[in-house]
Design a protein around this motif. Structure first.
Motif, PDB file in Angstrom:
ATOM      1  N   THR A  86      35.517  25.395  10.599  1.00 33.07           N
ATOM      2  CA  THR A  86      34.086  25.097  10.722  1.00 33.07           C
ATOM      3  C   THR A  86      33.855  23.920  11.653  1.00 33.07           C
ATOM      4  O   THR A  86      34.729  23.079  11.860  1.00 33.07           O
ATOM      5  CB  THR A  86      33.466  24.744   9.356  1.00 33.07           C
ATOM      6  N   TYR A  87      32.641  23.872  12.195  1.00 33.72           N
ATOM      7  CA  TYR A  87      32.201  22.724  12.993  1.00 33.72           C
ATOM      8  C   TYR A  87      30.682  22.641  12.868  1.00 33.72           C
ATOM      9  O   TYR A  87      29.969  23.545  13.311  1.00 33.72           O
ATOM     10  CB  TYR A  87      32.605  22.869  14.457  1.00 33.72           C
ATOM     11  N   ASN A  88      30.206  21.576  12.244  1.00 34.18           N
ATOM     12  CA  ASN A  88      28.768  21.363  12.052  1.00 34.18           C
ATOM     13  C   ASN A  88      28.063  22.628  11.557  1.00 34.18           C
ATOM     14  O   ASN A  88      27.050  23.050  12.100  1.00 34.18           O
ATOM     15  CB  ASN A  88      28.102  20.872  13.340  1.00 34.18           C
ATOM     16  N   SER A  89      28.608  23.228  10.521  1.00 32.19           N
ATOM     17  CA  SER A  89      28.050  24.510  10.058  1.00 32.19           C
ATOM     18  C   SER A  89      27.733  24.516   8.567  1.00 32.19           C
ATOM     19  O   SER A  89      27.811  25.556   7.929  1.00 32.19           O
ATOM     20  CB  SER A  89      29.016  25.641  10.403  1.00 32.19           C
ATOM     21  N   ALA A  90      27.372  23.385   8.016  1.00 28.58           N
ATOM     22  CA  ALA A  90      27.065  23.323   6.584  1.00 28.58           C
ATOM     23  C   ALA A  90      25.920  24.255   6.211  1.00 28.58           C
ATOM     24  O   ALA A  90      25.907  24.818   5.118  1.00 28.58           O
ATOM     25  CB  ALA A  90      26.743  21.889   6.177  1.00 28.58           C
ATOM     26  N   SER A  91      24.975  24.461   7.121  1.00 31.46           N
ATOM     27  CA  SER A  91      23.837  25.327   6.798  1.00 31.46           C
ATOM     28  C   SER A  91      24.250  26.798   6.675  1.00 31.46           C
ATOM     29  O   SER A  91      23.608  27.568   5.967  1.00 31.46           O
ATOM     30  CB  SER A  91      22.728  25.179   7.839  1.00 31.46           C
ATOM     31  N   ASN A 104      36.438  20.962  11.824  1.00 36.02           N
ATOM     32  CA  ASN A 104      36.860  20.530  13.151  1.00 36.02           C
ATOM     33  C   ASN A 104      36.007  19.350  13.642  1.00 36.02           C
ATOM     34  O   ASN A 104      35.249  19.471  14.597  1.00 36.02           O
ATOM     35  CB  ASN A 104      36.771  21.714  14.110  1.00 36.02           C
ATOM     36  N   ALA A 105      36.114  18.202  12.942  1.00 32.34           N
ATOM     37  CA  ALA A 105      35.456  16.949  13.344  1.00 32.34           C
ATOM     38  C   ALA A 105      33.933  17.042  13.376  1.00 32.34           C
ATOM     39  O   ALA A 105      33.286  16.576  14.305  1.00 32.34           O
ATOM     40  CB  ALA A 105      35.996  16.460  14.679  1.00 32.34           C
ATOM     41  N   SER A 106      33.348  17.627  12.333  1.00 35.71           N
ATOM     42  CA  SER A 106      31.894  17.673  12.230  1.00 35.71           C
ATOM     43  C   SER A 106      31.337  16.274  11.995  1.00 35.71           C
ATOM     44  O   SER A 106      32.060  15.343  11.657  1.00 35.71           O
ATOM     45  CB  SER A 106      31.469  18.558  11.063  1.00 35.71           C
ATOM     46  N   GLN A 107      30.021  16.159  12.122  1.00 36.18           N
ATOM     47  CA  GLN A 107      29.359  14.895  11.810  1.00 36.18           C
ATOM     48  C   GLN A 107      29.563  14.581  10.335  1.00 36.18           C
ATOM     49  O   GLN A 107      29.634  15.477   9.498  1.00 36.18           O
ATOM     50  CB  GLN A 107      27.868  14.994  12.128  1.00 36.18           C
ATOM     51  N   GLN A 108      29.631  13.310  10.002  1.00 40.32           N
ATOM     52  CA  GLN A 108      29.964  12.873   8.649  1.00 40.32           C
ATOM     53  C   GLN A 108      29.047  13.487   7.587  1.00 40.32           C
ATOM     54  O   GLN A 108      29.501  13.931   6.543  1.00 40.32           O
ATOM     55  CB  GLN A 108      29.920  11.345   8.572  1.00 40.32           C
ATOM     56  N   GLU A 128      40.599  24.575  -0.940  1.00 41.43           N
ATOM     57  CA  GLU A 128      40.920  23.311  -0.277  1.00 41.43           C
ATOM     58  C   GLU A 128      39.973  23.089   0.884  1.00 41.43           C
ATOM     59  O   GLU A 128      39.585  24.032   1.566  1.00 41.43           O
ATOM     60  CB  GLU A 128      42.334  23.341   0.303  1.00 41.43           C
ATOM     61  N   VAL A 129      39.634  21.827   1.098  1.00 43.54           N
ATOM     62  CA  VAL A 129      38.871  21.431   2.276  1.00 43.54           C
ATOM     63  C   VAL A 129      39.691  20.390   3.009  1.00 43.54           C
ATOM     64  O   VAL A 129      40.158  19.415   2.419  1.00 43.54           O
ATOM     65  CB  VAL A 129      37.495  20.830   1.907  1.00 43.54           C
ATOM     66  N   HIS A 130      39.883  20.609   4.298  1.00 46.72           N
ATOM     67  CA  HIS A 130      40.593  19.645   5.141  1.00 46.72           C
ATOM     68  C   HIS A 130      39.623  19.173   6.211  1.00 46.72           C
ATOM     69  O   HIS A 130      39.098  19.989   6.982  1.00 46.72           O
ATOM     70  CB  HIS A 130      41.819  20.289   5.790  1.00 46.72           C
ATOM     71  N   LEU A 131      39.386  17.876   6.246  1.00 44.25           N
ATOM     72  CA  LEU A 131      38.477  17.294   7.216  1.00 44.25           C
ATOM     73  C   LEU A 131      39.289  16.601   8.301  1.00 44.25           C
ATOM     74  O   LEU A 131      40.218  15.855   7.995  1.00 44.25           O
ATOM     75  CB  LEU A 131      37.543  16.288   6.542  1.00 44.25           C
TER      76      LEU A 131
END
Length: 72
Positions: free
Chosen positions: A13-18, A42-46, A64-67
């Motif tokens: 994912t990348y900036n895709s919380a929505s 992949n390094a989304s905004q905090q 699992e979530v890997h940030l």
């Protein structure tokens, strides 16, 4: 008796919380129930990371979530 292997689904994912709720629903509604979900961000905004991690942990306690801090 045929054994069914456990499936691991890895989602990048990348900036895709929505979009995450729709993706989670799609994966979790599959008939095949022996699966494990792993999300690699992949390094989304905090703010996106925190929202995504909270939602994921509520819906997928065995996943699992890997940030990451930088783009992979």
């Amino acid at each position: 008796m045929t054994l069914r292997p456990r499936i691991e689904v890895v989602m990048l994912t990348y900036n895709s919380a929505s979009e995450l709720p729709m993706c989670l629903n799609s994966i979790l509604l599959q008939e095949y129930i022996d699966l494990r979900l792993i999300i690699v961000d992949n390094a989304s905004q905090q703010e996106e990371c925190l929202e995504m991690e909270t939602l994921f942990n509520e819906r997928v306690p065995d996943g699992e979530v890997h940030l990451t801090d930088e783009t992979i």
